[in-house]
Design a protein around this motif. Structure first.
Motif, short mmCIF file in Angstrom:
data_model
loop_
_atom_site.label_atom_id
_atom_site.label_comp_id
_atom_site.label_asym_id
_atom_site.label_seq_id
_atom_site.Cartn_x
_atom_site.Cartn_y
_atom_site.Cartn_z
N MET A 160 -8.43 -25.72 -37.65
CA MET A 160 -7.33 -26.13 -38.53
C MET A 160 -7.02 -25.02 -39.52
N LYS A 161 -8.06 -24.36 -40.04
CA LYS A 161 -7.83 -23.30 -41.02
C LYS A 161 -7.04 -22.16 -40.41
N CYS A 162 -7.37 -21.77 -39.16
CA CYS A 162 -6.66 -20.69 -38.49
C CYS A 162 -5.19 -21.06 -38.31
N PHE A 163 -4.92 -22.29 -37.89
CA PHE A 163 -3.55 -22.73 -37.69
C PHE A 163 -2.80 -22.74 -39.02
N LYS A 164 -3.46 -23.18 -40.08
CA LYS A 164 -2.85 -23.20 -41.39
C LYS A 164 -2.53 -21.78 -41.84
N THR A 165 -3.42 -20.84 -41.55
CA THR A 165 -3.19 -19.44 -41.90
C THR A 165 -1.98 -18.90 -41.16
N VAL A 166 -1.85 -19.26 -39.88
CA VAL A 166 -0.70 -18.82 -39.09
C VAL A 166 0.59 -19.40 -39.69
N PHE A 168 12.64 -22.04 -37.91
CA PHE A 168 11.33 -21.78 -37.33
C PHE A 168 11.09 -22.86 -36.28
N ASP A 169 10.22 -22.59 -35.33
CA ASP A 169 9.85 -23.53 -34.29
C ASP A 169 11.01 -23.81 -33.33
N ALA A 209 5.67 -18.80 -31.19
CA ALA A 209 5.07 -18.31 -29.94
C ALA A 209 6.19 -17.89 -29.01
N LYS A 210 5.89 -17.01 -28.09
CA LYS A 210 6.86 -16.59 -27.09
C LYS A 210 7.08 -17.76 -26.13
N GLY A 211 8.31 -18.23 -26.03
CA GLY A 211 8.61 -19.45 -25.29
C GLY A 211 8.17 -19.45 -23.84
N ASP A 212 8.43 -18.36 -23.11
CA ASP A 212 8.05 -18.35 -21.70
C ASP A 212 6.53 -18.35 -21.54
N SER A 213 5.82 -17.69 -22.43
CA SER A 213 4.35 -17.69 -22.37
C SER A 213 3.79 -19.08 -22.65
#
Length: 189
Positions: free
Chosen positions: A1-7, A118-119, A134-138
């Motif tokens: 969760m912390k990593c996602f929050k940082t992103v 965003f998103d 994130a890159k959509g196709d990936s």
């Protein structure tokens, strides 16, 4: 969760800085920012909203978070108008419908409001900048690969989207359809 929050925090800060850079001007005082996710109850947007609050504490400013209780363009249009009337200088939103939100964003821009998506993007002529998580196709390929692995490469599945007008999800679905018809690994046997 912390990593996602940082992103989420980093993406928000980048979006705000990119918006200021695009305008080739810097704020000389604290900026009031309207934060408008697709939906209030989605955990992704709750974490992203917390990141926006953290970014505001770090770089200064005030976040006004208003979110619809239903993922509709009509609800977002009403909120955009509300945020403009509250004097925000930036609106950061994830669009429920790229085209339906465009007129409200263009009206906001005429009043000096910078718009950051965003998103899920809005029409390109209705926003200042789009920050993609994130890159959509990936992302689509990873979802398709995950489904392939879950069903052992055989069987049927359905692809669901939150709304029929979600630009990001429709792009993912289009890419998945291309992969399903063109990649032997995913084609029907």
């Amino acid at each position: 969760m912390k990593c996602f929050k940082t992103v989420a925090l980093a993406a928000t800060a980048v979006a705000l800085l990119a918006s200021a850079s695009y305008a080739q001007e810097c704020a000389k005082e604290s900026v009031k920012i309207g934060w408008l996710p697709k939906l209030d109850t989605d955990p992704y947007f709750q974490v992203a909203g917390a990141g926006a609050q953290d970014a505001a504490k770090e770089i200064g400013g005030e976040i006004i978070k208003l979110a619809p209780s239903q993922a509709t363009a009509e609800a977002q249009v009403e909120i955009v108008n509300n945020l403009v009337s509250q004097g925000v200088k930036v609106i950061a939103l994830s669009s429920n419908d790229a085209n339906a939100i465009a007129p409200a964003l263009k009206r906001a821009a005429k009043q000096g409001v910078r718009t950051v998506t965003f998103d899920s993007d809005a029409a390109t002529d209705a926003r200042t900048v789009f920050v993609n998580q994130a890159k959509g196709d990936s992302l689509a390929e990873m979802m398709l690969q995950s489904m392939h692995d879950l069903i052992g490469g055989e069987g049927e599945f359905a692809i669901l989207s939150s709304t029929a007008t979600a630009a990001n999800q429709n792009a993912w679905i289009d890419f998945m359809k291309q992969k399903l018809s063109g990649d032997p690994k995913f084609s029907r046997k």
